[in-house]
Design a protein around this motif. Structure first.
Motif, short mmCIF file in Angstrom:
data_model
loop_
_atom_site.label_atom_id
_atom_site.label_comp_id
_atom_site.label_asym_id
_atom_site.label_seq_id
_atom_site.Cartn_x
_atom_site.Cartn_y
_atom_site.Cartn_z
N GLU A 95 47.80 -12.89 87.35
CA GLU A 95 46.81 -12.99 88.41
C GLU A 95 47.17 -11.92 89.44
OE1 GLU A 95 45.04 -16.22 91.64
OE2 GLU A 95 46.72 -16.77 90.36
N ILE A 96 46.15 -11.30 90.02
CA ILE A 96 46.40 -10.27 91.04
C ILE A 96 45.75 -10.66 92.36
CG2 ILE A 96 46.76 -8.33 89.47
CD1 ILE A 96 43.81 -7.58 89.82
N ASP A 97 46.35 -10.14 93.44
CA ASP A 97 45.83 -10.37 94.77
C ASP A 97 45.53 -9.01 95.39
OD1 ASP A 97 45.25 -11.03 97.39
OD2 ASP A 97 47.13 -12.10 97.75
N CYS A 98 44.26 -8.70 95.49
CA CYS A 98 43.87 -7.39 96.02
C CYS A 98 43.82 -7.37 97.54
CB CYS A 98 42.51 -6.97 95.43
SG CYS A 98 42.62 -6.71 93.65
N ASP A 99 43.87 -8.54 98.17
CA ASP A 99 43.89 -8.58 99.64
C ASP A 99 45.28 -8.28 100.18
OD1 ASP A 99 41.18 -9.24 99.73
OD2 ASP A 99 41.62 -11.38 99.55
N ALA A 100 46.31 -8.49 99.35
CA ALA A 100 47.69 -8.28 99.79
C ALA A 100 48.14 -6.84 99.60
CB ALA A 100 48.63 -9.21 99.01
N ALA A 101 47.34 -6.03 98.93
CA ALA A 101 47.75 -4.64 98.60
C ALA A 101 47.78 -3.77 99.83
CB ALA A 101 46.82 -4.05 97.57
#
Length: 79
Positions: free
Chosen positions: A73-79
């Motif tokens: 799973e990826i979190d694009c808001d944390a990038a």
């Protein structure tokens, strides 16, 4: 994965991965030959490949798989 999947090919430390992203999930295929790849090494390289291909961070504890296929799973808001 599904036909609405974004696909990117990435090389990390001699391993080549095909990263398939759909929304906040990725499935990664290690492509090419490597003699006796160790799972922890491949998972570490897959994490790097995922983050390079998507520009997103892998959610801690979500990366799983073996020498051939990895999922996360990826979190694009944390990038």
């Amino acid at each position: 994965m599904h036909r609405d999947t974004a696909t990117t090919r990435v090389e990390v430390e001699g391993s080549t991965f095909s990263v398939h992203q759909r929304e906040n999930w990725v499935e990664v295929y290690r492509i090419g030959f490597e003699a006796l790849p160790r799972v922890p090494v491949i998972l570490a390289r897959a994490k790097i490949a995922i983050e390079q291909a998507t520009g997103c961070k892998v959610v801690k504890g979500s990366l799983s798989g073996d020498q051939a296929i990895q999922r996360a799973e990826i979190d694009c808001d944390a990038a």
